[in-house]
Design a protein around this motif. Sequence first.
Motif, PDB file in Angstrom:
ATOM      1  N   ALA A  11       0.825  -1.416  -0.035  1.00 18.33           N
ATOM      2  CA  ALA A  11       0.049  -0.184   0.029  1.00 18.33           C
ATOM      3  C   ALA A  11       0.831   1.186  -0.005  1.00 18.33           C
ATOM      4  CB  ALA A  11      -0.864   0.023   1.192  1.00 18.33           C
ATOM      5  N   THR A  12       0.606   2.092  -0.646  1.00 19.65           N
ATOM      6  CA  THR A  12       1.157   3.506  -0.931  1.00 19.65           C
ATOM      7  C   THR A  12       0.357   4.756  -0.607  1.00 19.65           C
ATOM      8  OG1 THR A  12       1.320   3.532  -3.177  1.00 19.65           O
ATOM      9  CG2 THR A  12       3.206   2.474  -1.807  1.00 19.65           C
ATOM     10  N   PHE A  13       0.612   5.667   0.053  1.00 21.51           N
ATOM     11  CA  PHE A  13      -0.121   6.876   0.244  1.00 21.51           C
ATOM     12  C   PHE A  13       0.833   7.962   0.060  1.00 21.51           C
ATOM     13  CE2 PHE A  13      -2.143   3.279   2.726  1.00 21.51           C
ATOM     14  CZ  PHE A  13      -3.453   3.735   2.433  1.00 21.51           C
ATOM     15  N   THR A  14       0.343   8.978  -0.680  1.00 24.75           N
ATOM     16  CA  THR A  14       1.174  10.071  -0.920  1.00 24.75           C
ATOM     17  C   THR A  14       0.602  11.353  -0.291  1.00 24.75           C
ATOM     18  OG1 THR A  14       2.213   9.114  -2.931  1.00 24.75           O
ATOM     19  CG2 THR A  14       2.469  11.466  -2.777  1.00 24.75           C
ATOM     20  N   PHE A  15       1.367  12.243   0.573  1.00 20.35           N
ATOM     21  CA  PHE A  15       0.833  13.179   1.343  1.00 20.35           C
ATOM     22  C   PHE A  15       1.217  14.355   0.250  1.00 20.35           C
ATOM     23  CE2 PHE A  15       0.554  10.230   4.567  1.00 20.35           C
ATOM     24  CZ  PHE A  15      -0.173  10.762   5.513  1.00 20.35           C
ATOM     25  N   GLN A  16       0.230  15.174   0.269  1.00 11.74           N
ATOM     26  CA  GLN A  16       0.535  16.598  -0.772  1.00 11.74           C
ATOM     27  C   GLN A  16      -0.334  17.782  -0.459  1.00 11.74           C
ATOM     28  OE1 GLN A  16       0.075  14.925  -4.684  1.00 11.74           O
ATOM     29  NE2 GLN A  16      -2.098  14.517  -4.472  1.00 11.74           N
ATOM     30  N   VAL A  17      -0.196  18.779  -0.727  1.00 12.75           N
ATOM     31  CA  VAL A  17      -0.959  19.926  -0.506  1.00 12.75           C
ATOM     32  C   VAL A  17      -1.556  20.365  -1.914  1.00 12.75           C
ATOM     33  CG1 VAL A  17      -1.193  22.477   0.194  1.00 12.75           C
ATOM     34  CG2 VAL A  17       0.313  20.817   1.376  1.00 12.75           C
ATOM     35  N   ASP A  18      -2.918  20.203  -1.929  1.00 14.33           N
ATOM     36  CA  ASP A  18      -3.705  20.685  -3.288  1.00 14.33           C
ATOM     37  C   ASP A  18      -4.028  22.132  -3.607  1.00 14.33           C
ATOM     38  OD1 ASP A  18      -5.760  21.463  -1.854  1.00 14.33           O
ATOM     39  OD2 ASP A  18      -7.352  19.998  -2.476  1.00 14.33           O
ATOM     40  N   TYR A  19      -4.305  22.290  -4.810  1.00 15.09           N
ATOM     41  CA  TYR A  19      -4.526  23.779  -4.928  1.00 15.09           C
ATOM     42  C   TYR A  19      -5.356  24.713  -4.072  1.00 15.09           C
ATOM     43  CZ  TYR A  19      -8.922  22.691  -7.071  1.00 15.09           C
ATOM     44  OH  TYR A  19     -10.129  22.436  -7.217  1.00 15.09           O
ATOM     45  N   GLU A  20      -5.956  23.742  -3.328  1.00 11.84           N
ATOM     46  CA  GLU A  20      -6.983  24.513  -2.188  1.00 11.84           C
ATOM     47  C   GLU A  20      -6.282  24.667  -0.874  1.00 11.84           C
ATOM     48  OE1 GLU A  20     -10.573  22.460  -2.596  1.00 11.84           O
ATOM     49  OE2 GLU A  20     -11.358  24.004  -4.094  1.00 11.84           O
ATOM     50  N   PRO A  56     -12.365   8.770   9.728  1.00 13.90           N
ATOM     51  CA  PRO A  56     -12.614   9.608  10.844  1.00 13.90           C
ATOM     52  C   PRO A  56     -13.432  10.780  10.616  1.00 13.90           C
ATOM     53  CG  PRO A  56     -10.157   8.659  10.580  1.00 13.90           C
ATOM     54  CD  PRO A  56     -11.107   8.410   9.192  1.00 13.90           C
ATOM     55  N   GLU A  57     -13.768  11.305  11.765  1.00 14.52           N
ATOM     56  CA  GLU A  57     -14.531  12.672  11.724  1.00 14.52           C
ATOM     57  C   GLU A  57     -13.699  13.826  10.993  1.00 14.52           C
ATOM     58  OE1 GLU A  57     -16.724  15.787  14.730  1.00 14.52           O
ATOM     59  OE2 GLU A  57     -15.668  14.139  15.299  1.00 14.52           O
ATOM     60  N   ASP A  58     -14.449  14.577  10.033  1.00 16.95           N
ATOM     61  CA  ASP A  58     -13.850  15.719   9.283  1.00 16.95           C
ATOM     62  C   ASP A  58     -13.027  15.262   8.276  1.00 16.95           C
ATOM     63  OD1 ASP A  58     -15.299  17.462  10.869  1.00 16.95           O
ATOM     64  OD2 ASP A  58     -13.643  17.505  12.371  1.00 16.95           O
ATOM     65  N   PHE A  59     -13.051  13.975   7.930  1.00 12.67           N
ATOM     66  CA  PHE A  59     -12.332  13.524   6.404  1.00 12.67           C
ATOM     67  C   PHE A  59     -13.429  13.542   5.419  1.00 12.67           C
ATOM     68  CE2 PHE A  59      -8.704  12.507   9.136  1.00 12.67           C
ATOM     69  CZ  PHE A  59      -7.740  12.510   8.193  1.00 12.67           C
ATOM     70  N   HIS A  60     -12.716  13.998   4.416  1.00 14.94           N
ATOM     71  CA  HIS A  60     -13.400  13.939   3.127  1.00 14.94           C
ATOM     72  C   HIS A  60     -12.838  13.258   2.018  1.00 14.94           C
ATOM     73  CE1 HIS A  60     -16.283  16.913   4.846  1.00 14.94           C
ATOM     74  NE2 HIS A  60     -15.125  17.580   5.399  1.00 14.94           N
ATOM     75  N   GLU A  61     -13.613  12.537   1.206  1.00 11.66           N
ATOM     76  CA  GLU A  61     -12.996  11.903   0.144  1.00 11.66           C
ATOM     77  C   GLU A  61     -12.728  13.200  -1.121  1.00 11.66           C
ATOM     78  OE1 GLU A  61     -15.059   8.478  -1.323  1.00 11.66           O
ATOM     79  OE2 GLU A  61     -15.303   7.761   0.643  1.00 11.66           O
ATOM     80  N   TRP A  62     -11.813  12.736  -1.969  1.00  6.14           N
ATOM     81  CA  TRP A  62     -11.627  13.512  -3.120  1.00  6.14           C
ATOM     82  C   TRP A  62     -11.344  12.717  -4.232  1.00  6.14           C
ATOM     83  CZ3 TRP A  62      -6.715  14.459  -5.339  1.00  6.14           C
ATOM     84  CH2 TRP A  62      -5.527  14.181  -4.567  1.00  6.14           C
ATOM     85  N   HIS A  94      -8.917  13.879   2.651  1.00 11.27           N
ATOM     86  CA  HIS A  94      -8.233  15.014   3.193  1.00 11.27           C
ATOM     87  C   HIS A  94      -8.764  15.344   4.420  1.00 11.27           C
ATOM     88  CE1 HIS A  94     -11.312  17.310   1.197  1.00 11.27           C
ATOM     89  NE2 HIS A  94     -10.970  18.401   2.055  1.00 11.27           N
ATOM     90  N   LEU A  95      -8.362  15.926   5.386  1.00 10.43           N
ATOM     91  CA  LEU A  95      -8.896  16.324   6.691  1.00 10.43           C
ATOM     92  C   LEU A  95      -9.369  17.960   6.402  1.00 10.43           C
ATOM     93  CD1 LEU A  95      -9.564  15.881   9.404  1.00 10.43           C
ATOM     94  CD2 LEU A  95      -7.245  16.796  10.091  1.00 10.43           C
ATOM     95  N   ALA A  96     -10.608  18.225   6.468  1.00 11.94           N
ATOM     96  CA  ALA A  96     -11.129  19.453   6.327  1.00 11.94           C
ATOM     97  C   ALA A  96     -10.612  20.449   7.379  1.00 11.94           C
ATOM     98  CB  ALA A  96     -12.485  19.409   6.661  1.00 11.94           C
ATOM     99  N   LEU A  97      -9.817  21.574   6.875  1.00  7.64           N
ATOM    100  CA  LEU A  97      -9.464  22.626   7.462  1.00  7.64           C
ATOM    101  C   LEU A  97      -8.077  22.361   8.395  1.00  7.64           C
ATOM    102  CD1 LEU A  97     -12.712  24.247   8.936  1.00  7.64           C
ATOM    103  CD2 LEU A  97     -11.624  24.768   6.863  1.00  7.64           C
ATOM    104  N   ALA A  98      -7.525  21.246   7.968  1.00  6.10           N
ATOM    105  CA  ALA A  98      -6.246  20.976   8.604  1.00  6.10           C
ATOM    106  C   ALA A  98      -5.338  22.183   8.188  1.00  6.10           C
ATOM    107  CB  ALA A  98      -5.770  19.811   8.007  1.00  6.10           C
TER     108      ALA A  98
END
Length: 149
Positions: free
Chosen positions: A70-79, A101-107, A112-116
């Motif tokens: 399994a691989t998970f790549t962390f990055q910051v998107d344009y928002e 978990p609470e406040d996570f959203h699919e894209w 991503h975690l909302a408002l992180a």
Amino acid sequence: MTTVQPEAPATPVVDDLYDEDGNYTPAPGVEYPFAVSDVARAVARLLGKGWTAESGAWGTTGTVSGPDGATFTFQVDYEADLCVEFSRSEDDGWPESPELPEDFHEWDHGVHLALACSADGLDYLAEKYADAIRAITGYAPAKTDAPQV
């Protein structure tokens, strides 16, 4: 007749965050005390044995790899959301509809975690994202003798 003298102009504050002209110029590492790749490394530590992390260029990304490929790549998107991109395969054995978990959203490519933001702190973000990866993969630490955190 009383003459009022004009006040002297305020002297700009010069400290670690502002230059002599009053421009915000924090020293490196002050405004953002950790990089995206630091989050990935902290998540891998929390997930335990069999999980590793690699930094991307300039620390702007980080990839967490798990025991079963399994691989998970962390990055910051344009928002400015701290996103985790991953791909599923037909034989990955992951839950079909994980309860995030609470406040996570699919894209489109992950979650991503909302408002992180960096002000949340490295430890908090690492715990939240480790929980998300556990939910996505159905990963149970006992499967690989990972320490309980």
